[in-house]
Design a protein around this motif. Structure first.
Motif, PDB file in Angstrom:
ATOM      1  N   TRP A  16       0.840  -1.189   0.000  1.00 44.81           N
ATOM      2  CA  TRP A  16       0.000   0.000   0.000  1.00 44.81           C
ATOM      3  C   TRP A  16       0.875   1.238   0.000  1.00 44.81           C
ATOM      4  CZ3 TRP A  16      -0.486  -3.401   4.353  1.00 44.81           C
ATOM      5  CH2 TRP A  16       0.190  -2.962   5.499  1.00 44.81           C
TER       6      TRP A  16
ATOM      7  N   ASN B 241       4.746  -4.546   1.893  1.00 45.70           N
ATOM      8  CA  ASN B 241       4.304  -4.342   3.275  1.00 45.70           C
ATOM      9  C   ASN B 241       4.051  -5.681   3.950  1.00 45.70           C
ATOM     10  OD1 ASN B 241       2.858  -1.694   1.789  1.00 45.70           O
ATOM     11  ND2 ASN B 241       3.953  -1.291   3.690  1.00 45.70           N
TER      12      ASN B 241
ATOM     13  N   ARG C 133      -4.672   6.151   2.134  1.00 40.92           N
ATOM     14  CA  ARG C 133      -4.061   4.881   1.762  1.00 40.92           C
ATOM     15  C   ARG C 133      -4.668   4.275   0.494  1.00 40.92           C
ATOM     16  NH1 ARG C 133      -3.226  -0.206   5.766  1.00 40.92           N
ATOM     17  NH2 ARG C 133      -1.789   1.265   6.721  1.00 40.92           N
TER      18      ARG C 133
ATOM     19  N   GLY D  65       0.785   5.446   1.132  1.00 36.22           N
ATOM     20  CA  GLY D  65       0.084   6.429   1.949  1.00 36.22           C
ATOM     21  C   GLY D  65      -0.483   5.801   3.206  1.00 36.22           C
ATOM     22  N   GLU D  66      -0.971   6.649   4.093  1.00 38.87           N
ATOM     23  CA  GLU D  66      -1.510   6.157   5.364  1.00 38.87           C
ATOM     24  C   GLU D  66      -2.899   6.743   5.605  1.00 38.87           C
ATOM     25  OE1 GLU D  66      -0.407   3.776   7.151  1.00 38.87           O
ATOM     26  OE2 GLU D  66       1.547   3.584   6.179  1.00 38.87           O
ATOM     27  N   GLY D  67      -3.654   6.125   6.490  1.00 33.90           N
ATOM     28  CA  GLY D  67      -4.972   6.638   6.885  1.00 33.90           C
ATOM     29  C   GLY D  67      -5.922   6.762   5.704  1.00 33.90           C
TER      30      GLY D  67
END
Ligand SMILES: Nc1ncnc2c1ncn2[C@@H]1O[C@H](COP(=O)(O)OP(=O)(O)OP(=O)(O)O)[C@@H](O)[C@H]1O
Ligand SMILES: [Mg+2]
Length: 233
Positions: free
Chosen positions: A14, A62, A21, A16-18
């Motif tokens: 993945w 990841n 994402r 990006g985060e939150g």
């Protein structure tokens, strides 16, 4: 049964985060077999390049693992991963990645020189590979003097020059006319492929679909089907 060249298990990536994402590749299981030409097809953004990058030691997943020629790739130290890339894999990037200040012959010779082949014989081998892709008369030019299709062919020559066990091509024929594209894939099938080697091609190009042993379909980051290619039918 053919041997497995690349084994991917639970492979997930993945960015990006939150909220931001994006899951580019989700839980992919795939065995790429020696002696075969495997195609990966699927819509733009379905995760094909991301998957290839994880299977070839360019992009760390990841989750999940990649076993390359029996070695658990992402558990190796960074310099060992770089060695694996150099010694077992030839990669043709979608956007070529040529060195702008080097001539075409020098570009093609780079992996050989990194593998400590003497300069003169590396350049001679590079010229031979440029002949194969129809660029024998372009060996002294720099990439900015070449058309997109010619740059693509330099990238292909560079990948085949080091006679890799695993040849990975991301949209290798996108900027080529039908005849040139077919010729290059025919060459790769006939002269690069062997029982010990495998070829992995991402393509949208229906003109070359008939050269596949196996066609893996991706959608939205996942594998949604595996078909036998026409070549084996
Ligand atoms: N470095 C990155 N940062 C953020 N998002 C990325 C990154 N690389 C890829 N993505 C996203 O991951 C998804 C899959 O991208 P990828 O390049 O693997 O698709 P693709 O199947 O190769 O597409 P194409 O056929 O257009 O080359 C896309 O939504 C893309 O925007
Ligand atoms: Mg891509």
């Amino acid at each position: 049964m053919s041997e497995v060249a690349i084994h991917a298990e639970g492979l997930t990536k993945w960015f990006g985060e939150g909220e931001a994402r994006t899951v580019a590749v989700r839980n992919v299981q795939l065995d790429v077999l020696k002696g075969e030409v495997t195609y990966i097809i699927g819509p733009s953004g379905s995760g094909k390049t991301t998957l290839l990058s994880m299977m070839s030691g360019i992009l760390r997943p990841n989750e999940g693992k990649v076993v390359l020629n029996g070695v658990d790739l992402w558990r190796l130290a960074e310099d060992r991963i770089a060695d694996m890339r150099l010694n077992t894999i030839g990669f043709v990037f979608q956007d070529y990645h040529l060195f702008p200040r080097l001539t075409t012959a020098e570009n093609v010779a780079v992996p050989l020189i990194l593998r400590r082949q003497p300069w003169k014989s590396a350049i001679a081998e590079a010229k031979r590979c440029l002949e194969i892709v129809g660029l024998g008369n372009r060996v002294e030019l720099r990439p900015n003097k070449l058309s997109g299709g010619e740059q693509q062919r330099v990238a292909i020559a560079r990948a085949i020059a080091s006679a890799p066990d695993i040849l990975i091509l991301d949209e290798p024929t996108a900027s080529l006319d039908g005849d040139t594209g077919r010729k290059i894939i025919e060459f790769v099938r006939k002269d690069v492929l062997s029982a010990e080697r495998c070829i992995l091609i991402v393509t949208h190009d229906e003109r070359i679909f008939s050269y596949a042993d196996r066609i893996v379909k991706m959608a939205d980051g996942a594998i949604v089907g595996v078909d036998k290619g026409e070549f084996r039918a």
